[in-house]
Design a protein around this motif. Structure first.
Motif, mmCIF file in Angstrom:
data_model
loop_
_atom_site.group_PDB
_atom_site.id
_atom_site.type_symbol
_atom_site.label_atom_id
_atom_site.label_comp_id
_atom_site.label_asym_id
_atom_site.label_seq_id
_atom_site.Cartn_x
_atom_site.Cartn_y
_atom_site.Cartn_z
ATOM 1 N N GLY A 107 0.803 -1.249 0.001
ATOM 2 C CA GLY A 107 0.008 -0.078 0.031
ATOM 3 C C GLY A 107 0.772 1.359 -0.170
ATOM 4 O O GLY A 107 0.276 2.149 0.275
ATOM 5 N N LYS A 108 2.244 1.402 -0.424
ATOM 6 C CA LYS A 108 2.884 2.353 -0.614
ATOM 7 C C LYS A 108 3.546 2.415 -1.811
ATOM 8 O O LYS A 108 3.471 1.560 -2.739
ATOM 9 C CB LYS A 108 3.900 2.371 0.714
ATOM 10 C CG LYS A 108 3.506 2.169 2.255
ATOM 11 C CD LYS A 108 3.295 3.603 2.615
ATOM 12 C CE LYS A 108 2.902 3.329 4.137
ATOM 13 N NZ LYS A 108 2.664 4.914 4.595
ATOM 14 N N SER A 109 4.308 3.630 -2.044
ATOM 15 C CA SER A 109 4.988 3.739 -3.233
ATOM 16 C C SER A 109 6.530 3.539 -2.928
ATOM 17 O O SER A 109 6.877 4.108 -2.051
ATOM 18 C CB SER A 109 4.665 5.176 -4.118
ATOM 19 O OG SER A 109 5.445 5.373 -5.124
ATOM 20 N N ASP A 114 5.874 12.427 -3.943
ATOM 21 C CA ASP A 114 6.604 12.763 -2.758
ATOM 22 C C ASP A 114 8.146 12.052 -2.835
ATOM 23 O O ASP A 114 9.087 12.435 -2.535
ATOM 24 C CB ASP A 114 5.837 12.398 -1.623
ATOM 25 C CG ASP A 114 4.873 13.518 -1.328
ATOM 26 O OD1 ASP A 114 4.695 14.343 -2.021
ATOM 27 O OD2 ASP A 114 3.654 12.922 -0.609
ATOM 28 N N GLY A 165 6.180 10.197 7.480
ATOM 29 C CA GLY A 165 5.577 10.044 6.154
ATOM 30 C C GLY A 165 6.600 9.012 5.007
ATOM 31 O O GLY A 165 6.255 8.777 3.990
ATOM 32 N N ALA A 207 6.937 5.976 0.394
ATOM 33 C CA ALA A 207 5.859 6.966 0.921
ATOM 34 C C ALA A 207 4.712 6.746 0.246
ATOM 35 O O ALA A 207 4.521 5.541 -0.350
ATOM 36 C CB ALA A 207 6.587 8.435 0.310
ATOM 37 N N ASP A 208 3.721 7.384 0.704
ATOM 38 C CA ASP A 208 2.355 7.078 0.367
ATOM 39 C C ASP A 208 2.045 7.350 -1.212
ATOM 40 O O ASP A 208 1.395 6.936 -1.666
ATOM 41 C CB ASP A 208 1.328 8.071 1.234
ATOM 42 C CG ASP A 208 0.876 7.388 2.564
ATOM 43 O OD1 ASP A 208 1.198 6.369 2.905
ATOM 44 O OD2 ASP A 208 0.894 8.268 3.448
ATOM 45 N N LYS A 209 2.779 8.655 -1.412
ATOM 46 C CA LYS A 209 2.420 8.882 -2.940
ATOM 47 C C LYS A 209 3.963 8.836 -3.848
ATOM 48 O O LYS A 209 4.921 9.199 -3.019
ATOM 49 C CB LYS A 209 1.891 10.533 -3.105
ATOM 50 C CG LYS A 209 0.627 10.899 -2.209
ATOM 51 C CD LYS A 209 0.509 12.067 -2.380
ATOM 52 C CE LYS A 209 -0.905 12.130 -1.847
ATOM 53 N NZ LYS A 209 -1.509 13.624 -1.748
ATOM 54 N N SER A 210 3.902 8.385 -4.895
ATOM 55 C CA SER A 210 5.008 8.578 -5.599
ATOM 56 C C SER A 210 5.831 9.984 -6.152
ATOM 57 O O SER A 210 6.951 10.026 -5.994
ATOM 58 C CB SER A 210 4.897 7.670 -7.132
ATOM 59 O OG SER A 210 4.694 6.640 -7.058
#
Length: 126
Positions: free
Chosen positions: A25-27, A73, A98, A68-71
């Protein structure tokens, strides 16, 4: 997830992993000084520029991976971490909410943030 070995791919998408990191669930984004590089006058020049000099970063970080949550970032952080150098990276990453980080230094040291200490992130043989 395997982290691609820090060797030039020559455009090939097939490359061996040097380490693995469990993630869900992460990038996961990796940047390194080994891609998009060439040798000039005996010196390796690469595509990651130090904004202070406008020249390729002189660094002891061969490869920086950020989870991280978003690629978006993670991608921005990987480049910045390479420019910072290994001594500053872990301190910065530990203070940045994060993100988790895996580094491979030019001396073949595998470094990771404390959020990954309990995880099975390790150099693979070969």
């Amino acid at each position: 997830m395997g982290l691609r070995a820090p060797v030039p791919s020559g455009g090939s998408l097939q490359a061996a992993s040097f380490a693995s990191v469990p993630v869900r669930g992460k990038s996961v984004v990796t940047s390194g000084v080994y891609e998009r590089s060439f040798v000039r006058n005996g010196r390796v020049l690469h595509h990651i520029l130090d904004p202070r000099t406008g020249k390729p970063a002189e660094t002891d970080v061969l490869s920086a991976t950020v989870i991280a949550d978003k690629s978006l970032d993670a991608d921005g952080y990987t480049t910045a971490l390479i420019v910072m150098g290994a001594d500053e990276v872990l301190t910065f990453a530990e203070q940045t909410p994060g993100i988790e980080t895996v580094l491979l230094t030019t001396n073949a040291h595998l470094l990771k943030t404390t959020g990954l200490q309990g995880e099975d992130v390790q150099l693979q043989a070969g």
